[in-house]
Structure formats: C-alpha cells, structure tokens
Design an enzyme around this catalytic site. Structure first.
Site, short mmCIF file in Angstrom:
data_model
loop_
_atom_site.label_atom_id
_atom_site.label_comp_id
_atom_site.label_asym_id
_atom_site.label_seq_id
_atom_site.Cartn_x
_atom_site.Cartn_y
_atom_site.Cartn_z
NE ARG A 120 -4.31 -1.84 1.43
CZ ARG A 120 -5.38 -2.09 2.04
NH1 ARG A 120 -5.50 -1.50 3.36
NH2 ARG A 120 -6.41 -2.67 1.49
CD GLN A 125 -2.89 6.25 -3.76
OE1 GLN A 125 -3.12 6.73 -4.68
NE2 GLN A 125 -2.84 6.42 -2.43
CG ASP A 128 -4.97 -1.42 -2.50
OD1 ASP A 128 -5.51 -2.72 -2.28
OD2 ASP A 128 -5.01 -0.55 -1.44
CB SER A 131 -8.38 -0.61 -1.62
OG SER A 131 -7.62 -0.40 -0.75
CE1 TYR A 228 -1.12 -2.31 8.66
CE2 TYR A 228 0.88 -1.04 8.68
CZ TYR A 228 -0.08 -1.77 8.02
OH TYR A 228 0.10 -2.04 6.72
#
Length: 380
Positions: A120, A125, A128, A131, A228
């Site tokens: 990521r 992007q 991905d 996502s 995270y």
C-alpha cells in the site's frame, strides 16, 4: 507474447480478470490475447465483446501456450498441469495457510504473483485489489442488509405516522467499513461505527456517522507510526467490549468488517450480543470466509441466530460481478504493465522492483516470497 484470460472454475466465482478496456491495452502492448470461452459471462461481458476488440476466444487448452495467465482465484491442480513451465500467473493467490498449494505452483515452474500482497504505497494505489474489492463489499453489505431487513431504512414522516430511521452499526472503519457507512447514510439510516484506530474517528465523522469507542489515553496512543493499531490491554478490551455490547443492543443492523491477513477473523459479536438485539434485527459478516466475526454465522446462508438474521455471503464483491471485474481487471493490467517492455514487446521481470518483491510467490522452481518460504517445492 500470448496472454490467456481464464474462466474461473473455483466455487461460485463470478468475476473475470479482464475487461474490454484492459484487453485493448494488452493488445496495444504487443500481446496476442486469448479469452477462454464464457470467461466473462457471469460479469455481463459476452465473448463477442472481447472478440470485437481483437481477442481470440478459445478453450482451456489455449492456456498451455500462454506466457501470461490472468485469473481471479489461484489455479487448481488441473489448471496448473495445463500451464507451461516459466509462465507468469497473476491472481488472488490466497497464500496464507496454503503452503502445499504454493509449493505445487513452484514445482510446476510457474512465476506467480499474489495481487492481495500488493504494497500500500502511492505507486501501487491503482493496483490495490484489496481496496477496490473491499469498497464494493462494503456497499453490497448494506444493500443485502436492507433487502433482508423488513422495514424501511430512512425516517419517513407521513400522515399515518412516522417511520423511524434504521440504526446501523459498522464495526471496522477500513475501506469496506467506510463504504458501508456512506451507503447506509445514503439510504437514510442513523449510522454509528467503531474502530481500534484513533484516526478512524475523523473519517467516520466526515461521513456523518457517530464514533463509538472508549477514548481514554490508551486509545489515543493506540496507533503506530505506520498507521496500524497497537494491541490493547486486557482492561481496555474489556471496557470496549462492554461499550460495544450495550450499543449493539440498540441497533437494527450490524455490519462487521474485521480481517487480519494470515490469521482467523477476530470474534466481534457473540451470541449473547445477538440475543440482546431487537426482534427482526440483521447482521452482516464480511469476514465469513475467514471464520467470521459473528458467532454462529454460516458461510453462504442467512442464518437465524438468537432471533437475528445473520448474513454470511462469501465473496461479497463477487455479488457485483460486473463492477468488481471492471475494477479488478484495471488493478491487474496496471500491475502487468510494470513488467512489459513496450518497445521490445517483451515481458521483463525485475526482481529488484518493489512491487515484484512484495507480490512474487514462486519463480524458477522455488518459493521465493520471504513470508512463505516454508512452502518448499518438494513439500507436495
């Protein structure tokens, strides 16, 4: 260069790994593209549309001549046996806990790439896949919940009385969760959400939903520099669980979205919590394929548990096959483009490229990804 777009044979997979637009791009780069007959049928792409832009329509036998094979799901043993050694295979490989399957890919001499391991980073992007597919899954979760819920979602003021807005609680504010929040809001529901990351509070609020969490000092320090969540103390977990349990008891619809790569889905909703909900309440478990966030959920079914209808449809993005395929195809062809020398019209795999390092599982007869090197080619 020959590229083969396979028809999915695993379970009830409805998606396809190419679109008319991506076929055009591949042909422009010098590929001869063969699409397996019927590959796009479930995604509303007839063979004729692929043929109209220059693809050949063939049988599964054509895979044996391909330099590049594009799929949605990891190939089966029968498919692997039909591929030539040295071929590049790009798909969702589901590598965690499947060491023997990965070892068989290596033994066949295939260079395989797992799209779900795409880093990521800004450069990736548009590749991905997690996502792009989670976004659709979050949307579809709300649509399915609304279909099962036997009341209206928005507040309606009529001469005969007022229909209250449905109360929707989304657990997890990642890509799927944020889209679920936005979709439920569009349908007029009163939406709340929770997440273990402090940064999620602002994202939830920006969509017009209420954030639910114990916001003490431990929570405020819960996020790492990488974005995270830190593991919370047992005391915090107990307080948060009590808050969530009390909140769930007041909800009409609960949607859970928590997944941890390589591990079983965390249990978020117990039978006791379901028992506390209103008659006719609905819950949607987006983690059902990994064991589920909701106790008692059944994959592939709308199960009634403690009076709550728990939706456990796997492959939620695949329920929107046309949209999901279009996005997945764009993800996969954008990644493939990084391996194409357009001037020489050849395929070049650069082992030093950060995208290759992150996604390559097997190459030249070996399992090469550091996270899965325990799956040696001789293990199978």
């Amino acid at each position: 260069m020959i590229a083969f777009v396979a028809r999915e044979v695993t379970g009830s997979e409805t998606r396809v790994s190419a679109s008319v637009e991506t076929i055009k791009k591949m042909i422009g780069w010098g590929f001869d593209v063969v699409v397996e007959k019927g590959a796009g049928a479930a995604a509303r792409i007839p063979d004729g549309q692929f043929a109209n832009v220059g693809a050949s329509i063939g049988s599964s036998d054509a895979a044996g001549l391909a330099d590049v094979i594009l799929k949605v799901r990891r190939p089966t043993d029968a498919e692997i046996a039909s591929y030539k050694s040295g071929a590049v295979v790009i798909a969702l490989m589901d590598p965690y806990g499947n060491d023997e399957a990965i070892a068989r890919l290596a033994k066949a001499g295939l260079s395989t790439f797992a799209m779900e391991l795409m880093p990521r980073i800004t450069r990736a992007q548009s590749m991905d896949v997690l996502s792009s597919q989670a976004n659709l899954a979050g949307y579809q979760a709300v649509i399915d919940a609304a279909a099962v819920y036997d009341r209206a979602m928005p507040m309606m003021m009529t001469a005969a009385g007022t229909v209250p807005a449905a109360k929707v609680f989304v657990m997890g504010a990642g890509v799927a969760g944020l889209q679920a929040i936005a979709t439920a809001r569009r349908l007029g529901a009163a939406v709340s959400a929770t997440d273990v990351r402090p940064a999620a509070k602002e994202q939830v609020a920006s969509l017009g939903a209420k954030f639910i969490a114990i916001e003490d000092d431990e929570f405020k320090a819960a996020e790492t520099a990488g974005g995270y969540a830190r593991e919370m103390s047992k005391d915090y977990q107990a307080k948060q669980t009590a808050l969530v349990a009390d909140h769930i008891a007041k909800q009409d619809i609960v949607i859970t979205t928590a997944l941890i790569p390589g591990r079983p889905a965390p249990r978020l909703v117990s039978r006791e919590m379901l028992r506390s909900m209103k008659p006719g309440a609905v819950a949607v478990d987006l983690a059902i394929e990994r064991g589920g966030n909701i106790e008692g959920g059944v994959a592939g079914e709308v199960a009634e548990i403690e009076g709550v209808k728990v939706i456990g449809f796997p492959n939620m993005a695949g329920r929107l096959a046309a949209s999901a395929s279009a996005l997945y195809a764009k993800n996969i062809v954008t990644f493939l483009e990084t391996m194409v020398n357009k001037e020489a019209r050849t395929l070049v795999i650069n082992p030093e490229d950060e995208l290759i390092k992150a996604t390559m599982l097997t190459h030249a007869g070996d399992v090469v990804h550091p996270g899965f090197c325990g799956a040696k080619k001789g293990d199978s």
